[in-house]
Design an enzyme around this catalytic site. Structure first.
Site, mmCIF file in Angstrom:
data_model
loop_
_atom_site.group_PDB
_atom_site.id
_atom_site.type_symbol
_atom_site.label_atom_id
_atom_site.label_comp_id
_atom_site.label_asym_id
_atom_site.label_seq_id
_atom_site.Cartn_x
_atom_site.Cartn_y
_atom_site.Cartn_z
ATOM 1 N N TYR A 69 0.828 -1.210 0.000
ATOM 2 C CA TYR A 69 0.000 0.000 0.000
ATOM 3 C C TYR A 69 0.856 1.250 0.000
ATOM 4 O O TYR A 69 2.058 1.214 0.268
ATOM 5 C CB TYR A 69 -0.984 0.004 1.185
ATOM 6 C CG TYR A 69 -0.389 0.332 2.534
ATOM 7 C CD1 TYR A 69 -0.379 1.643 3.015
ATOM 8 C CD2 TYR A 69 0.148 -0.663 3.348
ATOM 9 C CE1 TYR A 69 0.147 1.945 4.266
ATOM 10 C CE2 TYR A 69 0.663 -0.371 4.592
ATOM 11 C CZ TYR A 69 0.674 0.941 5.046
ATOM 12 O OH TYR A 69 1.205 1.235 6.285
ATOM 13 N N CYS A 70 0.221 2.382 -0.323
ATOM 14 C CA CYS A 70 0.881 3.695 -0.301
ATOM 15 C C CYS A 70 -0.151 4.708 0.200
ATOM 16 O O CYS A 70 -0.984 4.366 1.041
ATOM 17 C CB CYS A 70 1.421 4.049 -1.692
ATOM 18 S SG CYS A 70 0.133 4.214 -2.954
ATOM 19 N N LEU A 71 -0.127 5.917 -0.313
ATOM 20 C CA LEU A 71 -1.100 6.921 0.117
ATOM 21 C C LEU A 71 -2.396 6.815 -0.682
ATOM 22 O O LEU A 71 -3.481 6.699 -0.121
ATOM 23 C CB LEU A 71 -0.523 8.329 -0.008
ATOM 24 C CG LEU A 71 -1.470 9.468 0.387
ATOM 25 C CD1 LEU A 71 -1.853 9.369 1.857
ATOM 26 C CD2 LEU A 71 -0.852 10.808 0.083
ATOM 27 N N GLY A 73 -2.654 4.798 -3.854
ATOM 28 C CA GLY A 73 -2.746 3.612 -4.690
ATOM 29 C C GLY A 73 -1.880 3.656 -5.934
ATOM 30 O O GLY A 73 -1.681 2.635 -6.587
ATOM 31 N N ILE A 97 -3.675 4.186 1.782
ATOM 32 C CA ILE A 97 -4.063 4.352 3.182
ATOM 33 C C ILE A 97 -5.082 5.491 3.353
ATOM 34 O O ILE A 97 -5.803 5.537 4.351
ATOM 35 C CB ILE A 97 -2.825 4.564 4.086
ATOM 36 C CG1 ILE A 97 -3.193 4.397 5.566
ATOM 37 C CG2 ILE A 97 -2.156 5.896 3.789
ATOM 38 C CD1 ILE A 97 -1.990 4.393 6.507
#
Length: 106
Positions: A69-71, A73, A97
């Site tokens: 995951y990241c901020l 996508g 996230i």
């Protein structure tokens, strides 16, 4: 895969549940260290996208289930593709996230 499946975004909440249910899985946060320190999903490991080439030092087994995951996508999608090219066989892009509704630790 239908035409609209291309536009479907991963559901990070479902992805975290799948991570928790998977044996020996790794939850991989590919944001910057600064973003990671601002808030992360408990149990996640931070390997920024720009440092992804170092992942083999931290995760040797190529069949380890990886949940990325990241901020938003975007970086997780890039990281998932790169991890697959590196030979990892169980890579799951779970999105960003920003859409996560569970517990976040700092």
């Amino acid at each position: 895969m239908g035409l609209f499946d291309f536009f479907k975004r991963p559901n990070i909440n479902e992805g975290v549940e799948s991570y928790r249910a998977a044996k020996d899985a790794v939850l991989l946060d590919v944001r910057t260290p600064q973003e990671y320190l601002q808030g992360r999903i408990p149990g996640s490991k931070n390997i920024p996208l720009q440092s992804l080439h170092t992942v083999e030092k931290a995760i040797e087994a190529k069949d380890t289930p990886l949940f990325v995951y990241c901020l938003s996508g975007v970086r997780s999608r890039q990281a998932a593709a790169r991890l697959q090219k590196m030979g990892y066989t169980r890579v799951n892009d779970i999105g960003g996230i920003a859409a996560y509704t569970g517990e976040v630790e700092k």
